[in-house]
Design an enzyme around this catalytic site. Sequence first.
Site, short mmCIF file in Angstrom:
data_model
loop_
_atom_site.label_atom_id
_atom_site.label_comp_id
_atom_site.label_asym_id
_atom_site.label_seq_id
_atom_site.Cartn_x
_atom_site.Cartn_y
_atom_site.Cartn_z
N ASP A 48 0.97 -1.31 -0.11
CA ASP A 48 0.14 -0.21 -0.56
C ASP A 48 1.15 1.39 0.33
OD1 ASP A 48 -2.78 1.21 0.53
OD2 ASP A 48 -1.37 2.06 1.87
N TYR A 53 2.95 10.04 -0.58
CA TYR A 53 4.18 9.79 0.66
C TYR A 53 5.06 9.98 0.33
CZ TYR A 53 0.05 6.43 2.70
OH TYR A 53 -0.99 6.09 3.31
N LYS A 78 -2.68 5.77 -4.45
CA LYS A 78 -3.83 6.71 -4.20
C LYS A 78 -3.96 8.41 -4.89
CE LYS A 78 -4.25 5.14 0.17
NZ LYS A 78 -2.64 4.50 0.99
N HIS A 109 -7.75 9.75 -2.05
CA HIS A 109 -7.19 9.07 -1.02
C HIS A 109 -8.33 9.59 0.37
CE1 HIS A 109 -3.15 9.26 0.91
NE2 HIS A 109 -3.69 8.93 1.96
N1 LIG Z 1 -5.42 5.74 3.45
C1 LIG Z 1 -5.42 7.11 4.56
O1 LIG Z 1 -5.70 8.13 4.60
C2 LIG Z 1 -4.03 6.25 5.97
C3 LIG Z 1 -3.44 7.11 6.88
C4 LIG Z 1 -3.05 6.73 7.65
C5 LIG Z 1 -2.49 5.42 7.43
N2 LIG Z 1 -2.10 4.36 6.05
C6 LIG Z 1 -1.81 3.31 5.42
O2 LIG Z 1 -2.31 2.73 6.20
C7 LIG Z 1 -0.69 2.20 7.18
C8 LIG Z 1 -0.88 1.68 8.05
O3 LIG Z 1 -0.66 2.87 9.11
P1 LIG Z 1 0.23 3.32 9.84
O4 LIG Z 1 1.67 3.40 8.84
O5 LIG Z 1 -0.09 4.90 10.10
O6 LIG Z 1 0.55 3.05 11.26
P2 LIG Z 1 0.37 1.20 12.02
O7 LIG Z 1 0.92 1.08 10.87
O8 LIG Z 1 -0.67 1.10 12.76
O9 LIG Z 1 1.44 1.60 12.77
C9 LIG Z 1 2.94 1.47 12.25
C10 LIG Z 1 3.84 2.09 13.51
O10 LIG Z 1 3.22 0.83 14.07
C11 LIG Z 1 5.49 0.29 15.26
N3 LIG Z 1 5.04 -0.67 14.09
C12 LIG Z 1 5.29 -2.34 13.67
N4 LIG Z 1 5.27 -3.27 13.42
C13 LIG Z 1 5.62 -2.98 14.90
C14 LIG Z 1 5.17 -4.29 15.72
N5 LIG Z 1 5.45 -5.69 15.00
N6 LIG Z 1 5.50 -3.58 17.14
C15 LIG Z 1 5.79 -2.36 17.41
N7 LIG Z 1 5.91 -1.66 16.88
C16 LIG Z 1 5.58 -1.56 14.97
C17 LIG Z 1 6.19 0.83 13.13
O11 LIG Z 1 7.55 1.13 13.11
P3 LIG Z 1 9.05 0.56 12.49
O12 LIG Z 1 8.84 1.27 11.16
O13 LIG Z 1 10.09 0.90 13.12
O14 LIG Z 1 8.63 -0.98 12.73
C18 LIG Z 1 5.76 2.26 13.74
O15 LIG Z 1 6.05 3.25 14.19
C19 LIG Z 1 0.60 3.21 6.43
O16 LIG Z 1 1.59 2.55 6.52
C20 LIG Z 1 -0.64 3.57 5.34
O17 LIG Z 1 -0.48 2.82 4.09
C21 LIG Z 1 -3.19 5.20 5.09
#
Ligand SMILES: NC(=O)c1ccc[n+]([C@@H]2O[C@H](COP(=O)([O-])OP(=O)(O)OC[C@H]3O[C@@H](n4cnc5c(N)ncnc54)[C@H](OP(=O)(O)O)[C@@H]3O)[C@@H](O)[C@H]2O)c1
Length: 274
Positions: A48, A53, A78, A109
Amino acid sequence: MHLPPNPTLTLNDGRVMPQFGLGTWRMTDFEATASVRDAIGLGYRLIDTAAIYGNETGVGRGVQASGLRREELWVTTKVWNDRQGDVAAALRESLAKLQLDYVDLLLIHWPVPHQKRYVEAWRGLVELRSRGLARSIGVSNFDADHLEAIIADSRVVPAVNQIELHSGFQQRPLCEFHARHKIITQAWSPLGQGKVLLDPVIVAIAQKLRRSPAQVILRSHLQAGLSTIPKSSSPARIKENGALFDFAIPDADMAALLALDGGNRLGPDPAVFG
Ligand SMILES: NC(=O)c1ccc[n+]([C@@H]2O[C@H](COP(=O)([O-])OP(=O)(O)OC[C@H]3O[C@@H](n4cnc5c(N)ncnc54)[C@H](OP(=O)(O)O)[C@@H]3O)[C@@H](O)[C@H]2O)c1
């Protein structure tokens, strides 16, 4: 380690999408190349990204470096808010950066209601799908009223709505709307951007099952029929987050996780954002 074959979800357009994948928000191009390559090597089959980004070039390099055949991989990108009037050009630019001929899923998005353009943008995505440049189309951060507006205009129901969804913000009424319309719910920030991993209920379930808190959350999403896309740029955590296919969350623990819903939104409110 190599993950077993990924579970899949069948979309309302008949296509089959991996249920689980790698999020890439906040990765640089450099990080994205390494993380995408490593994740694919471990068995991840959905990546994704998004134009905003700024890492589509890195994602594309990671895909190339993985050596995987294109048809075995699902790439989502997106259209950013300022391109809703020109989605075809926006996708062209994304494809050039990704070094791909098509994306598997293209999302609007955010609705940005005050722009009054998302209905027009959705018509554009329908056209891009008919040209084969986006094999499936969907939206992100759309509330029920935004979904109703695009469905009424186009008669085309989005395949996916990617929304903020984690234990503290479960969006159950919107998920029920999705179920009624056969829209797949895809959870963004499934780990609450790392903030929900210390929740005592989640930690206790994790200890009992001898899994990590992240694995408990992600496994619960799979069992609930959600698509989920955790981000990590750490090879160890990419591996940990993908190790979801040899255990199950008992029903009582699934109920305890559902009870954590607290309306704790982390991101912006789609009704006003943009
Ligand atoms: N459509 C939208 O508006 C929108 C908005 C936000 C996000 N997204 C998408 O959703 C994806 C996921 O959301 P997100 O990146 O916001 O947050 P998330 O996946 O909920 O959390 C990511 C965070 O958690 C840490 N992490 C990951 N695995 C872990 C584990 N096993 N143990 C401890 N910490 C861990 C990561 O750090 P490290 O990298 O250091 O492991 C990072 O700081 C995004 O990357 C993006 O592709 C879409």
